[in-house]
Write an enzyme that holds these catalytic residues in place. Structure first.
Site, mmCIF file in Angstrom:
data_model
loop_
_atom_site.group_PDB
_atom_site.id
_atom_site.type_symbol
_atom_site.label_atom_id
_atom_site.label_comp_id
_atom_site.label_asym_id
_atom_site.label_seq_id
_atom_site.Cartn_x
_atom_site.Cartn_y
_atom_site.Cartn_z
ATOM 1 N N LYS A 42 7.820 3.153 18.879
ATOM 2 C CA LYS A 42 8.015 1.804 19.426
ATOM 3 C C LYS A 42 7.073 0.850 18.708
ATOM 4 O O LYS A 42 5.953 1.228 18.332
ATOM 5 C CB LYS A 42 7.671 1.808 20.920
ATOM 6 C CG LYS A 42 8.285 0.668 21.682
ATOM 7 C CD LYS A 42 9.678 1.002 22.136
ATOM 8 C CE LYS A 42 10.314 -0.139 22.904
ATOM 9 N NZ LYS A 42 11.664 0.212 23.337
ATOM 10 N N GLY B 65 20.425 -9.620 33.160
ATOM 11 C CA GLY B 65 20.253 -9.924 31.739
ATOM 12 C C GLY B 65 21.374 -9.295 30.938
ATOM 13 O O GLY B 65 22.503 -9.143 31.427
ATOM 14 N N HIS B 66 21.056 -8.892 29.713
ATOM 15 C CA HIS B 66 22.082 -8.340 28.828
ATOM 16 C C HIS B 66 22.801 -7.156 29.467
ATOM 17 O O HIS B 66 24.027 -7.087 29.479
ATOM 18 C CB HIS B 66 21.441 -7.887 27.518
ATOM 19 C CG HIS B 66 20.945 -9.026 26.686
ATOM 20 N ND1 HIS B 66 19.677 -9.525 26.790
ATOM 21 C CD2 HIS B 66 21.566 -9.757 25.745
ATOM 22 C CE1 HIS B 66 19.533 -10.527 25.949
ATOM 23 N NE2 HIS B 66 20.671 -10.696 25.301
ATOM 24 N N VAL B 67 22.030 -6.197 29.976
ATOM 25 C CA VAL B 67 22.655 -4.982 30.505
ATOM 26 C C VAL B 67 23.212 -5.225 31.902
ATOM 27 O O VAL B 67 24.356 -4.870 32.202
ATOM 28 C CB VAL B 67 21.649 -3.803 30.535
ATOM 29 C CG1 VAL B 67 22.344 -2.549 31.044
ATOM 30 C CG2 VAL B 67 21.063 -3.550 29.161
HETATM 31 P P1 NAD Z 1 17.007 -8.766 29.710
HETATM 32 O O1 NAD Z 1 15.663 -9.334 29.423
HETATM 33 O O2 NAD Z 1 18.205 -9.305 29.012
HETATM 34 O O3 NAD Z 1 17.318 -8.840 31.280
HETATM 35 C C1 NAD Z 1 16.382 -8.653 32.287
HETATM 36 C C2 NAD Z 1 16.812 -9.566 33.433
HETATM 37 O O4 NAD Z 1 16.023 -9.290 34.585
HETATM 38 C C3 NAD Z 1 16.631 -11.049 33.120
HETATM 39 O O5 NAD Z 1 17.824 -11.735 33.425
HETATM 40 C C4 NAD Z 1 15.482 -11.475 34.038
HETATM 41 O O6 NAD Z 1 15.595 -12.828 34.458
HETATM 42 C C5 NAD Z 1 15.704 -10.513 35.201
HETATM 43 N N1 NAD Z 1 14.524 -10.306 36.039
HETATM 44 C C6 NAD Z 1 13.218 -10.390 35.728
HETATM 45 N N2 NAD Z 1 12.463 -10.125 36.798
HETATM 46 C C7 NAD Z 1 13.317 -9.833 37.815
HETATM 47 C C8 NAD Z 1 13.152 -9.467 39.177
HETATM 48 N N3 NAD Z 1 11.942 -9.329 39.742
HETATM 49 N N4 NAD Z 1 14.249 -9.245 39.930
HETATM 50 C C9 NAD Z 1 15.479 -9.377 39.413
HETATM 51 N N5 NAD Z 1 15.698 -9.731 38.122
HETATM 52 C C10 NAD Z 1 14.627 -9.943 37.337
HETATM 53 O O7 NAD Z 1 16.865 -7.191 29.468
HETATM 54 P P2 NAD Z 1 18.046 -6.145 29.228
HETATM 55 O O8 NAD Z 1 18.234 -5.972 27.762
HETATM 56 O O9 NAD Z 1 19.201 -6.471 30.101
HETATM 57 O O10 NAD Z 1 17.321 -4.812 29.744
HETATM 58 C C11 NAD Z 1 17.131 -4.589 31.137
HETATM 59 C C12 NAD Z 1 16.265 -3.357 31.331
HETATM 60 O O11 NAD Z 1 16.893 -2.235 30.721
HETATM 61 C C13 NAD Z 1 14.877 -3.452 30.682
HETATM 62 O O12 NAD Z 1 13.959 -2.719 31.475
HETATM 63 C C14 NAD Z 1 15.059 -2.744 29.349
HETATM 64 O O13 NAD Z 1 13.834 -2.204 28.877
HETATM 65 C C15 NAD Z 1 16.028 -1.646 29.748
HETATM 66 N N6 NAD Z 1 16.859 -1.165 28.644
HETATM 67 C C16 NAD Z 1 17.627 -2.025 27.941
HETATM 68 C C17 NAD Z 1 18.419 -1.556 26.898
HETATM 69 C C18 NAD Z 1 19.319 -2.480 26.097
HETATM 70 O O14 NAD Z 1 20.187 -1.978 25.353
HETATM 71 N N7 NAD Z 1 19.176 -3.792 26.233
HETATM 72 C C19 NAD Z 1 18.422 -0.175 26.563
HETATM 73 C C20 NAD Z 1 17.629 0.685 27.330
HETATM 74 C C21 NAD Z 1 16.847 0.169 28.364
#
Ligand code: NAD
Length: 355
Positions: A80, A182-184
């Site tokens: 990482k 968010g994205h996921v």
């Molecule tokens: P992202 O930053 O796009 O989305 C995170 C969302 O959570 C944001 O919309 C943010 O406003 C919201 N948020 C923050 N604090 C919050 C709270 N207290 N309550 C509710 N919502 C809250 O991130 P992502 O890419 O969607 O990833 C989400 C999680 O999945 C992260 O922990 C990331 O490490 C993990 N992850 C993502 C991927 C990927 O492909 N993007 C892969 C594996 C793991």
């Protein structure tokens, strides 16, 4: 969004401190393991209280990638990059060019991609300096681009498997609480809606919450109160460390299955979930879709091969839950045991070339 530990700490193979004052680059690349192949894991750009907090996050995330990549049966180790978000304005082009040069110096031992705080455009800048990067714009029907749709698909398939085992039910008509849009999280909501699930959502950005609620007929709850939601499944898709002792005691869900890395504040919180009869689908088993897409792009697999491997997420979760049941282990402990066995059994440093 600083993730907290879930897997126990084992020392990394190497730690590379990054500093380029002209480019505003400060951070670290941690190569936790190259036993199964090049250490692969995204680059996070985030604000930390101090250098120790940044290092701690990088170490845990790198180790988590070793476990995730092993469990997804990828020919990759785990690593990482974590960069400190500079104070004030950021020249992202200079920052990511300097980061790209640091990745290049590792000569293929580390493969980077986007993570929290970074995106496809940043990885394109990195590509100007090194070929050991994925998550680039999709080209000619090959895998690539933002990996989060693959992550969401894997989480969805794992959730189907968990619901069948724990609730004896398909997702249709089940209430699912999604924390973080968010994205996921937002992509997952679309899949759940299509499958006929009823959605409860929480998201600090009110406009985003309102849009998803409107589109998928979801109920909105507060950021904290979503832990108390009356639902069958809780899907953490925002933060690491959301399930501590207090949160576990509040949950009404019978299944926890989401995308967030390091969902459990401590391994003991996983034991507490098991004691309460709540099925925990281990995070790094179910959220590997994104790294499968990254691996496919880097190693030159077809889109079909990536889809086939993402599709197997439910099967992989089933294998972990089967092992847990046979050995009398909580699922997170069963996953750790299986991952460690795979890492130990791997041939040392197979040579791989980027496609
Ligand atoms: P992202 O930053 O796009 O989305 C995170 C969302 O959570 C944001 O919309 C943010 O406003 C919201 N948020 C923050 N604090 C919050 C709270 N207290 N309550 C509710 N919502 C809250 O991130 P992502 O890419 O969607 O990833 C989400 C999680 O999945 C992260 O922990 C990331 O490490 C993990 N992850 C993502 C991927 C990927 O492909 N993007 C892969 C594996 C793991």
């Amino acid at each position: 969004m600083v993730d907290t530990p879930q897997v126990s700490a084992t020392p990394p193979e190497s730690v590379h401190v990054l500093r380029d004052d002209d480019a505003g680059l400060r951070g670290v690349i941690v190569l936790h393991s190259t036993r199964r192949g090049p250490a692969a894991g995204g680059c996070r750009l985030w604000r930390y209280a101090d250098h120790a907090a940044l290092m701690g996050d990088a170490m845990r995330l790198a180790e988590g990638m070793t476990y995730k990549n092993a469990m997804a049966d990828l020919p990759l180790g785990g690593g990482k990059a974590v960069l400190a978000l500079p104070q004030g304005s950021v020249d992202r082009r200079r920052l990511f060019a300097a980061f790209g040069r640091a990745v290049a110096r590792l000569e293929g031992d580390y493969v980077t991609a986007e993570d929290a705080g970074t995106g496809v455009a940043d990885m394109e800048v990195v590509r100007g300096e090194t070929r050991h990067v994925a998550g680039l714009p999709v080209q000619g029907g090959r895998p690539g681009g933002d990996p989060s749709p693959c992550t969401a698909r894997g989480v969805f398939l794992a959730m189907e498997e968990a619901a069948r085992r724990q609730l004896g039910s398909e997702l249709k008509s089940l209430r699912v609480a999604v924390q973080g849009l968010g994205h996921v999280g937002s992509a997952l909501c679309g899949m759940l809606h299509e499958a006929g699930a009823r959605l409860i959502v929480a998201e600090p950005r009110p406009g985003v919450a309102a849009e998803i609620a409107c589109r998928y007929d979801a109920e909105i709850m507060g950021r904290d109160s979503i832990l108390d939601a009356r639902c069958a499944i809780f899907a953490p898709c925002a933060l690491g460390g959301v399930l501590d002792q207090e949160a576990v005691s509040r949950l009404r869900a019978r299944v926890v299955c989401g995308a967030a890395n390091n969902v459990l504040a401590t391994p003991e919180d996983g034991d507490r979930l098991a004691d309460r009869g709540i099925l925990y689908a281990p995070d790094y088993v179910v959220n590997a879709g994104g790294i499968i897409s990254v691996a496919g792009e880097y190693l030159g697999w077809s889109v079909d091969e990536v889809a086939r491997r993402v599709h197997a997420t439910g099967l992989r979760l089933g294998a972990v839950l089967g092992h847990a049941a046979r050995e009398g282990l909580a699922p997170h402990r069963a996953a750790d045991a299986l991952a460690r066995a795979r890492i130990t059994a791997a041939p040392a440093s197979p040579v791989l070339e980027a496609a």
